[in-house]
Design a protein around this motif. Structure first.
Motif, PDB file in Angstrom:
ATOM      1  N   ASP A 122       0.881  -1.311  -0.111  1.00  0.00           N
ATOM      2  CA  ASP A 122       0.010   0.108  -0.020  1.00  0.00           C
ATOM      3  C   ASP A 122       0.853   1.360   0.032  1.00  0.00           C
ATOM      4  OD1 ASP A 122      -2.147  -1.658   0.048  1.00  0.00           O
ATOM      5  OD2 ASP A 122      -2.685  -1.327   2.291  1.00  0.00           O
ATOM      6  N   LEU A 123       1.903   1.070   0.842  1.00  0.00           N
ATOM      7  CA  LEU A 123       2.763   2.384   0.893  1.00  0.00           C
ATOM      8  C   LEU A 123       4.070   2.353   0.063  1.00  0.00           C
ATOM      9  CD1 LEU A 123       3.371   2.637   4.790  1.00  0.00           C
ATOM     10  CD2 LEU A 123       1.634   3.865   3.438  1.00  0.00           C
ATOM     11  N   ARG A 124       4.247   1.430  -0.936  1.00  0.00           N
ATOM     12  CA  ARG A 124       4.983   1.147  -2.009  1.00  0.00           C
ATOM     13  C   ARG A 124       6.410   1.486  -1.501  1.00  0.00           C
ATOM     14  NH1 ARG A 124       2.625   1.913  -6.915  1.00  0.00           N
ATOM     15  NH2 ARG A 124       4.317   1.132  -7.890  1.00  0.00           N
ATOM     16  N   VAL A 125       6.715   0.867  -0.259  1.00  0.00           N
ATOM     17  CA  VAL A 125       7.773   0.527   0.117  1.00  0.00           C
ATOM     18  C   VAL A 125       8.961   0.144  -0.656  1.00  0.00           C
ATOM     19  CG1 VAL A 125       9.086  -0.210   2.115  1.00  0.00           C
ATOM     20  CG2 VAL A 125       7.053   0.788   2.702  1.00  0.00           C
ATOM     21  N   SER A 126       9.594   0.668  -0.954  1.00  0.00           N
ATOM     22  CA  SER A 126      10.935   0.119  -1.997  1.00  0.00           C
ATOM     23  C   SER A 126      12.063   0.758  -1.786  1.00  0.00           C
ATOM     24  CB  SER A 126      10.232   0.305  -3.444  1.00  0.00           C
ATOM     25  OG  SER A 126      10.038  -0.790  -4.164  1.00  0.00           O
ATOM     26  N   PRO A 127      13.424   0.018  -2.110  1.00  0.00           N
ATOM     27  CA  PRO A 127      13.361  -1.449  -2.436  1.00  0.00           C
ATOM     28  C   PRO A 127      13.352  -2.140  -1.040  1.00  0.00           C
ATOM     29  CG  PRO A 127      15.522  -0.487  -2.496  1.00  0.00           C
ATOM     30  CD  PRO A 127      14.656   0.535  -2.257  1.00  0.00           C
ATOM     31  N   ILE A 128      12.976  -3.356  -1.055  1.00  0.00           N
ATOM     32  CA  ILE A 128      13.250  -4.408  -0.078  1.00  0.00           C
ATOM     33  C   ILE A 128      14.126  -5.271  -0.269  1.00  0.00           C
ATOM     34  CG2 ILE A 128      11.928  -6.340   1.150  1.00  0.00           C
ATOM     35  CD1 ILE A 128      10.922  -3.668   1.929  1.00  0.00           C
ATOM     36  N   ASN A 129      14.877  -5.628   0.566  1.00  0.00           N
ATOM     37  CA  ASN A 129      16.212  -6.596   0.289  1.00  0.00           C
ATOM     38  C   ASN A 129      15.921  -8.028   1.342  1.00  0.00           C
ATOM     39  OD1 ASN A 129      17.620  -4.463  -0.679  1.00  0.00           O
ATOM     40  ND2 ASN A 129      18.138  -3.758   1.432  1.00  0.00           N
ATOM     41  N   ILE A 130      15.866  -8.889   0.354  1.00  0.00           N
ATOM     42  CA  ILE A 130      15.484 -10.181   0.706  1.00  0.00           C
ATOM     43  C   ILE A 130      16.469 -11.398   0.721  1.00  0.00           C
ATOM     44  CG2 ILE A 130      13.816 -11.930  -0.027  1.00  0.00           C
ATOM     45  CD1 ILE A 130      12.021  -9.946  -1.256  1.00  0.00           C
ATOM     46  N   SER A 131      16.491 -11.860   1.899  1.00  0.00           N
ATOM     47  CA  SER A 131      17.573 -13.167   1.993  1.00  0.00           C
ATOM     48  C   SER A 131      16.733 -14.398   1.644  1.00  0.00           C
ATOM     49  CB  SER A 131      18.053 -13.421   3.271  1.00  0.00           C
ATOM     50  OG  SER A 131      18.860 -12.535   4.066  1.00  0.00           O
ATOM     51  N   VAL A 132      17.050 -14.641  -0.010  1.00  0.00           N
ATOM     52  CA  VAL A 132      16.320 -15.555  -0.733  1.00  0.00           C
ATOM     53  C   VAL A 132      16.739 -17.105  -0.203  1.00  0.00           C
ATOM     54  CG1 VAL A 132      15.471 -16.732  -2.806  1.00  0.00           C
ATOM     55  CG2 VAL A 132      15.438 -14.138  -2.148  1.00  0.00           C
ATOM     56  N   HIS A 133      18.324 -17.325  -0.338  1.00  0.00           N
ATOM     57  CA  HIS A 133      19.037 -18.472  -0.209  1.00  0.00           C
ATOM     58  C   HIS A 133      18.650 -19.586  -1.128  1.00  0.00           C
ATOM     59  CE1 HIS A 133      20.329 -16.028   2.844  1.00  0.00           C
ATOM     60  NE2 HIS A 133      19.413 -16.194   3.799  1.00  0.00           N
ATOM     61  N   ALA A 134      17.272 -19.881  -1.424  1.00  0.00           N
ATOM     62  CA  ALA A 134      16.923 -20.830  -2.324  1.00  0.00           C
ATOM     63  C   ALA A 134      15.369 -20.705  -2.570  1.00  0.00           C
ATOM     64  CB  ALA A 134      17.263 -22.174  -1.990  1.00  0.00           C
ATOM     65  N   THR A 135      14.949 -20.977  -3.742  1.00  0.00           N
ATOM     66  CA  THR A 135      13.587 -20.702  -4.344  1.00  0.00           C
ATOM     67  C   THR A 135      12.773 -22.119  -4.015  1.00  0.00           C
ATOM     68  OG1 THR A 135      14.114 -21.013  -6.555  1.00  0.00           O
ATOM     69  CG2 THR A 135      13.799 -18.870  -5.607  1.00  0.00           C
ATOM     70  N   ASP A 136      13.484 -23.283  -3.971  1.00  0.00           N
ATOM     71  CA  ASP A 136      13.020 -24.560  -4.068  1.00  0.00           C
ATOM     72  C   ASP A 136      12.452 -24.439  -2.445  1.00  0.00           C
ATOM     73  OD1 ASP A 136      13.403 -27.261  -2.559  1.00  0.00           O
ATOM     74  OD2 ASP A 136      13.221 -27.578  -4.996  1.00  0.00           O
ATOM     75  N   PRO A 137      11.227 -24.738  -2.282  1.00  0.00           N
ATOM     76  CA  PRO A 137      10.513 -24.788  -1.128  1.00  0.00           C
ATOM     77  C   PRO A 137      11.190 -25.795   0.127  1.00  0.00           C
ATOM     78  CG  PRO A 137       8.866 -24.597  -2.697  1.00  0.00           C
ATOM     79  CD  PRO A 137       9.967 -24.918  -3.326  1.00  0.00           C
TER      80      PRO A 137
END
Length: 456
Positions: free
Chosen positions: A140-155
């Motif tokens: 809603d607030l369009r907070v950007s950018p967000i930094n994400i620790s992904v590490h792996a996309t495989d669930p």
């Protein structure tokens, strides 16, 4: 006590001119409720504001404020976030906080996973500790950018890495953020045999499909200390393993760049050093928006130093000095000193790589060097008449190392004054080496930022 209560009002600020008072609680801006710093930053951006304030007695008043668009209002609150920092419930198998020795200051054991710190300070979050309401507010607030620790996309792999039942929701959540126009920078902490190889290829493919919402990806090697008793067994990368991963990432980046004009993914400098490879040239890193993950930082340092030396004519002779740094950066600092000497011809400087005996010698970055290690390894060495240290060795805005040794204690033990240099800034390094006038930025980060530089 409300954490939106005003603690102080900056002199000459719009808030001071409007007559805002210490002790009042800011409840609304232009009719919008203020819960925390995100609301405050977002709603006070405009040039014309109507603030609703509440006194301790419960009476309210409204104050109109005029200022420049984007100008800071000038209010300070009990905490930087105007709220309590949100901690992390994950049990990541590589979490650096879990590898800290006992007896250190309390803030070093705090695991943050707060989206507000991601936006405001660049911290990386896992998304697993984000409520639906918080996620919706980001959109809603369009907070950007967000930094994400992904590490792996495989669930399944991500769940095993983070030890969180919500870990597998990462990619669908990022897809929602992308559709809402939220920009994202991603981090992958690579663990040998766990999330590299085919798992890494799949992660890069999945994230690349969210381009341009996903703006960049950094792949960094897992950081391991000697304090891993009771934690899962993880081995550090060997040169051969690191070289294979660098080749894998560079091949993916080249293919993506051919189709989209951007590499999207880069390995950290540390991967190249482990692999015993030369770093890519500066232009390889494009906009260098992954510097916080050590991507291109050493090349930028060298480039800035070269620019600082361009056309420089030195008057007088700077006093002899020494530089203490992490093992990984030492060869690059020696090259810079050699270059300074070639241009100016009047500098005596030694670079001393500090072995990390405190955390273990697999830790080679300067940001984790302790005061005790510096004192032990530099006593009796030729330090000239001054010692230069990068500021990332110190607590943000203070003169205290990770082990609570102070800069003054280092000066007393070694018998030389210490000059603190802005880490990764080649201009400041050259100015400090040559004793030229310097203008270090004055800033003080909140306690919530204590672990920002090495908390994945």
């Amino acid at each position: 006590m409300s954490l939106t209560k005003i603690k102080s009002v900056d002199a000459h600020s719009p808030a001071r001119r409007a007559g805002l008072r210490v002790g009042e609680t800011l409840t609304h801006v232009n009719g919008n409720p203020v819960v925390d710093v995100l609301d405050y930053k977002y709603y006070t951006y405009d040039a014309r504001l109507e603030l609703t304030l509440q006194s301790d007695s419960g009476t309210t008043r409204r104050v109109r404020v005029r200022k420049e668009e984007g100008e800071d209002l000038g209010l300070n609150f009990e905490t930087y976030l105007m709220d309590k920092a949100r901690s992390c419930a994950n049990r990541c198998i590589f979490c650096f906080v879990d590898q800290m020795p006992p007896g250190m200051r309390k803030t070093l054991y705090f695991k943050d996973d707060d989206a507000r710190l991601s936006f405001l300070l660049g911290n990386y979050i896992t998304l697993t500790n984000l409520s639906e309401r918080e996620l919706q507010r980001i959109m809603d607030l369009r907070v950007s950018p967000i930094n994400i620790s992904v590490h792996a996309t495989d669930p399944a792999v991500r769940t095993a890495l983070l030890c969180s039942p919500r870990a597998g929701e990462c990619l669908p959540t990022m897809e929602r953020l992308a559709k809402a126009g939220i920009r994202m920078n991603c981090q992958i902490v690579a663990c040998p045999g766990v999330n590299d190889g085919p798992v890494l290829t799949q992660s890069l493919k999945d994230l690349s499909e969210l381009f341009p919402a996903v703006e960049s990806i950094a792949v960094v090697p897992v950081g391991l200390t000697r304090y891993r008793e009771g934690l899962p067994s993880i081995s550090p990368y060997t040169p051969r393993q690191a070289g294979a991963l660098v080749d894998q990432v560079e091949a993916f980046a080249a293919a993506f760049r051919a189709g989209h004009g951007s590499s999207l993914v880069w390995c950290s400098d540390e991967f190249y050093l482990i692999a015993e490879r030369n770093l890519p040239e500066k232009n390889y890193y494009e906009d260098m928006n992954q510097l916080e993950n050590g991507v291109g930082m050493l090349r930028l340092l060298q480039s800035q130093a070269e620019t600082a030396l361009d056309g420089l004519e030195l008057e007088g002779t700077p006093s002899p000095c020494a530089i203490a740094t992490g093992v990984s950066a030492a060869p690059f600092l020696r090259e810079i000193i050699d270059r300074v000497r070639a241009v100016c011809g009047k500098i005596e400087g030694q670079v001393y790589p500090i072995r990390n005996e405190f955390f273990g010698e697999t830790v080679t970055v300067s940001g984790l060097v302790t005061g005790r290690d510096i004192i032990r390894q530099l006593q009796g060495r030729d330090l000239g008449s001054r010692l230069l240290l990068p500021d990332n060795m110190l607590r943000a805005g203070e003169r205290v190392f990770l082990d609570d040794v102070t800069v003054e204690q280092v000066e007393q033990a070694l018998g030389v004054p210490v000059t603190v240099v802005e880490a990764g800034d080649g201009f400041d390094l050259v100015d400090a080496l040559l004793e030229l006038p310097r203008a270090l930025p004055a800033y003080a980060l909140p306690p919530e930022a204590e672990y920002h530089r090495y908390n994945p």
